[in-house]
Motif scaffolding. Structure first.
Motif, mmCIF file in Angstrom:
data_model
loop_
_atom_site.group_PDB
_atom_site.id
_atom_site.type_symbol
_atom_site.label_atom_id
_atom_site.label_comp_id
_atom_site.label_asym_id
_atom_site.label_seq_id
_atom_site.Cartn_x
_atom_site.Cartn_y
_atom_site.Cartn_z
ATOM 1 N N SER A 244 0.828 -1.207 0.000
ATOM 2 C CA SER A 244 0.000 0.000 0.000
ATOM 3 C C SER A 244 0.862 1.256 0.000
ATOM 4 O O SER A 244 0.582 2.224 -0.712
ATOM 5 C CB SER A 244 -0.919 0.012 1.227
ATOM 6 N N THR A 245 1.903 1.255 0.824
ATOM 7 C CA THR A 245 2.750 2.440 0.931
ATOM 8 C C THR A 245 3.445 2.746 -0.384
ATOM 9 O O THR A 245 3.497 3.907 -0.827
ATOM 10 C CB THR A 245 3.793 2.254 2.042
ATOM 11 N N ILE A 246 3.961 1.715 -1.045
ATOM 12 C CA ILE A 246 4.646 1.917 -2.323
ATOM 13 C C ILE A 246 3.674 2.443 -3.373
ATOM 14 O O ILE A 246 4.002 3.360 -4.147
ATOM 15 C CB ILE A 246 5.303 0.599 -2.799
ATOM 16 N N ALA A 247 2.460 1.892 -3.416
ATOM 17 C CA ALA A 247 1.460 2.349 -4.388
ATOM 18 C C ALA A 247 1.114 3.820 -4.162
ATOM 19 O O ALA A 247 0.999 4.601 -5.114
ATOM 20 C CB ALA A 247 0.210 1.486 -4.302
ATOM 21 N N VAL A 248 0.941 4.219 -2.905
ATOM 22 C CA VAL A 248 0.619 5.616 -2.591
ATOM 23 C C VAL A 248 1.767 6.543 -2.985
ATOM 24 O O VAL A 248 1.546 7.607 -3.581
ATOM 25 C CB VAL A 248 0.284 5.771 -1.090
ATOM 26 N N ILE A 249 2.999 6.157 -2.680
ATOM 27 C CA ILE A 249 4.153 6.986 -3.053
ATOM 28 C C ILE A 249 4.205 7.176 -4.564
ATOM 29 O O ILE A 249 4.367 8.298 -5.065
ATOM 30 C CB ILE A 249 5.460 6.351 -2.543
ATOM 31 N N ASN A 250 4.054 6.087 -5.303
ATOM 32 C CA ASN A 250 4.155 6.170 -6.761
ATOM 33 C C ASN A 250 3.043 6.997 -7.385
ATOM 34 O O ASN A 250 3.247 7.662 -8.407
ATOM 35 C CB ASN A 250 4.159 4.763 -7.366
ATOM 36 N N ASP A 251 1.859 6.968 -6.783
ATOM 37 C CA ASP A 251 0.709 7.635 -7.401
ATOM 38 C C ASP A 251 0.471 9.059 -6.902
ATOM 39 O O ASP A 251 -0.135 9.864 -7.613
ATOM 40 C CB ASP A 251 -0.558 6.810 -7.176
ATOM 41 N N PHE A 252 0.910 9.355 -5.676
ATOM 42 C CA PHE A 252 0.537 10.645 -5.096
ATOM 43 C C PHE A 252 1.715 11.508 -4.640
ATOM 44 O O PHE A 252 1.499 12.584 -4.086
ATOM 45 C CB PHE A 252 -0.403 10.428 -3.908
ATOM 46 N N MET A 253 2.935 11.061 -4.862
ATOM 47 C CA MET A 253 4.092 11.848 -4.433
ATOM 48 C C MET A 253 5.065 12.022 -5.601
ATOM 49 O O MET A 253 6.111 11.345 -5.674
ATOM 50 C CB MET A 253 4.769 11.182 -3.233
ATOM 51 N N PRO A 254 4.746 12.914 -6.527
ATOM 52 C CA PRO A 254 5.549 13.056 -7.751
ATOM 53 C C PRO A 254 6.974 13.554 -7.500
ATOM 54 O O PRO A 254 7.845 13.396 -8.367
ATOM 55 C CB PRO A 254 4.751 14.079 -8.570
ATOM 56 N N LYS A 255 7.243 14.151 -6.333
ATOM 57 C CA LYS A 255 8.575 14.677 -6.064
ATOM 58 C C LYS A 255 9.460 13.685 -5.319
ATOM 59 O O LYS A 255 10.555 14.017 -4.906
ATOM 60 C CB LYS A 255 8.468 15.983 -5.272
#
Length: 505
Positions: A244-255
């Motif tokens: 879940s954490t990796i998916a959120v980082i990839n989708d919602f943290m472009p920087k």
């Protein structure tokens, strides 16, 4: 873009899940997958001094890691114990210690019964011993979250001290999983602004189901690394889950940039599920069995019309495929999706019949699988080949240890009701004997049963649909009938009901 380190602690903190213990070979297999396939930056694999088995597991991993160039990515939890942990780590072949220290004044005062200066001197001595042995040091501030809430002056005094030490990373654990997302952001931001040149890892637990949210807020506040576990394993409610954490980082943290290969998340998760014996909930995001399954017919219909129900969370990213469940909530669109995958086509009339049968089955069986579909089609199309003049209205099947099975059956034959009871060598044999009694009264001879075959879809479970195919011989003619049900005896009864109608048409 900021490069964030991902440290996996499944083999250390994750193994602290109640009743979980990985063997040495299992630990080695998981370690290889984490570093070579999933491509996490670091792995924490054990606690020093735990057992001889743990020592052998660490030794096997470090030997492989040295040969494969991953030795500096392998870490072991250690303790402030006058160098005993360091000796253990060196003998096991590791080169990085994660030193467990006290991050709250409450822990320091009541567990160690020492002053801050006493604790800092012992830590300084430990770090020096590690340097002498060629072991790099990262430092855990245990109970740091409570420290920030209740003894912030102590935390900053500790960090001032660590700033003078050759420490590679400072690790900030929410040990009891007590933080809110806003606190996670505020605490990490305050520390990162005061010590901009230090590397801080954030280690979250999931006691309030806030592990992922807290981890993300920590990153927003400037954390340089995250500690995660496969399937969210860990003490109590576990740690922030990797997938879940990796998916959120990839989708919602472009920087933010990470090196994890999300395509292997599902593979590693299933392996850890097998080794740990901790079953992944069917609705667990990203890796659960049902999370990429559309059940409602309207969703499948929308997917056929410009992918109306698709999001960025595509199953193919994680090495998975979208599925369309077959059950009472599914419509023609779901069935057509599954037929396409099987390479089958039905006309509108037959599709309506199959849809109705699936809805009927769904009332009894929660989900009908794609593998069930050919059997359902065969059963439905076979049912239209005769006029139904005989109906099995009800039956009672009994099977008790030490007693012969018996059946009571009620039939309707061209509008007239009949009932009979009989025993047999099995439930179906008892059913057939009861049927023979009814037809004997009508001076009618039933055909011989010459073959009886049962099939279930490949890979199915005990609640799978069961197809019974019975071959009958009537004088010189042979014919087959099929029955379909999740109960084997009932599927045979349905096949027999078809036979009765065929011979009476």
């Amino acid at each position: 873009m900021k490069r964030i380190e991902i440290m996996d602690t499944t083999l250390r903190d994750g193994e602290q899940t109640s009743s979980v213990s990985f063997s040495a070979s299992e630990k080695l297999t998981i370690a290889k997958l984490l570093l070579e396939e999933l491509k996490v930056d670091r792995i924490e694999i054990a606690s020093a001094r735990v057992s001889e088995g743990e020592f052998q597991a660490v030794k096997a991993i470090t030997e492989w890691a040295r040969e494969s160039g991953y030795l500096n990515a392998v870490e072991v939890l250690s303790f402030v114990d006058n160098g005993t942990s360091i000796d253990w780590i060196v003998k096991a072949g590791a080169r990085v210690q994660n030193l467990l220290t006290k991050g709250s004044l409450n822990h320091l005062t009541h567990q160690l019964k020492k002053t801050p200066n006493q604790h800092f001197k012992e830590i300084e001595s430990n770090i020096a011993l590690a340097e002498e042995q060629g072991v790099a040091t990262n430092v855990y501030l245990e109970d740091w979250s409570n420290g920030m809430r209740n003894s912030k002056e102590y935390v900053f005094e500790f960090l001032d001290f660590l700033a003078t030490q050759p420490v590679k990373r400072i690790m900030l654990p929410d040990t009891l999983g007590i933080l809110t997302p806003s606190e996670s952001y505020e605490f990490v931001k305050e520390i990162k602004e005061k010590y901009p040149n230090s590397h801080f890892d954030f280690h979250t637990h999931n006691d309030y189901d806030l592990g992922v949210s807290n981890a993300i807020e920590g990153l927003k506040a400037g954390a340089d690394g995250l500690h995660l576990t496969i399937n969210g394993m860990g003490e109590r409610a576990g740690n922030a889950p990797m997938a879940s954490t990796i998916a959120v980082i990839n989708d919602f943290m472009p920087k933010v940039e990470i090196g994890v290969n999300e395509k292997f998340l599902y593979t590693v998760s299933k392996l850890v599920e097998t080794f740990s014996g901790i079953i992944i909930p069917a609705n667990k995001p990203v890796i659960g069995a049902n999370v990429f399954t559309q059940t409602a017919g309207i969703h499948a219909d929308g997917d056929n019309k410009k992918n109306l129900y698709f999001s960025e969370l595509l199953p193919e990213r994680f090495g998975r495929t979208r599925k369309y469940a077959l059950g009472k909530a599914s419509g023609k669109a779901n069935i057509q999706k599954n037929l396409q995958e099987l390479g089958l086509q039905l006309n509108d009339n037959d599709l309506k019949k199959v849809t109705q049968r699936i809805i009927e089955l769904g009332d009894k069986k929660q989900v009908v699988t794609k593998e069930d579909l050919p059997y359902i089609i065969s059963d439905v199309l076979d049912s239209g080949s005769y006029e139904e003049k005989i109906k099995v209205d009800s039956y009672v099947l009994t099977h008790s240890k030490g007693l012969k099975p018996s059946t009571t059956v009620a039939l309707t034959i061209e509008g007239d009701a009949y009932e009979a009871n009989a025993q047999g060598d099995g439930q179906f044999d008892a059913f057939m004997n009861a049927i023979r009694k009814v037809f004997k009264k009508k001076n009618f001879i039933l055909p011989d049963l010459i073959d009886y075959a049962v099939r279930i879809p490949p890979g199915s479970r005990s609640d799978a649909l069961c197809e019974t195919i019975i071959t009958w011989k009537n004088k010189e003619t042979e014919f087959k009938t099929r029955g379909l049900d999740s109960d084997q005896t009932v599927s045979a009864i349905k096949a027999t009901e078809k036979m009765l109608n065929i011979i009476n048409n």
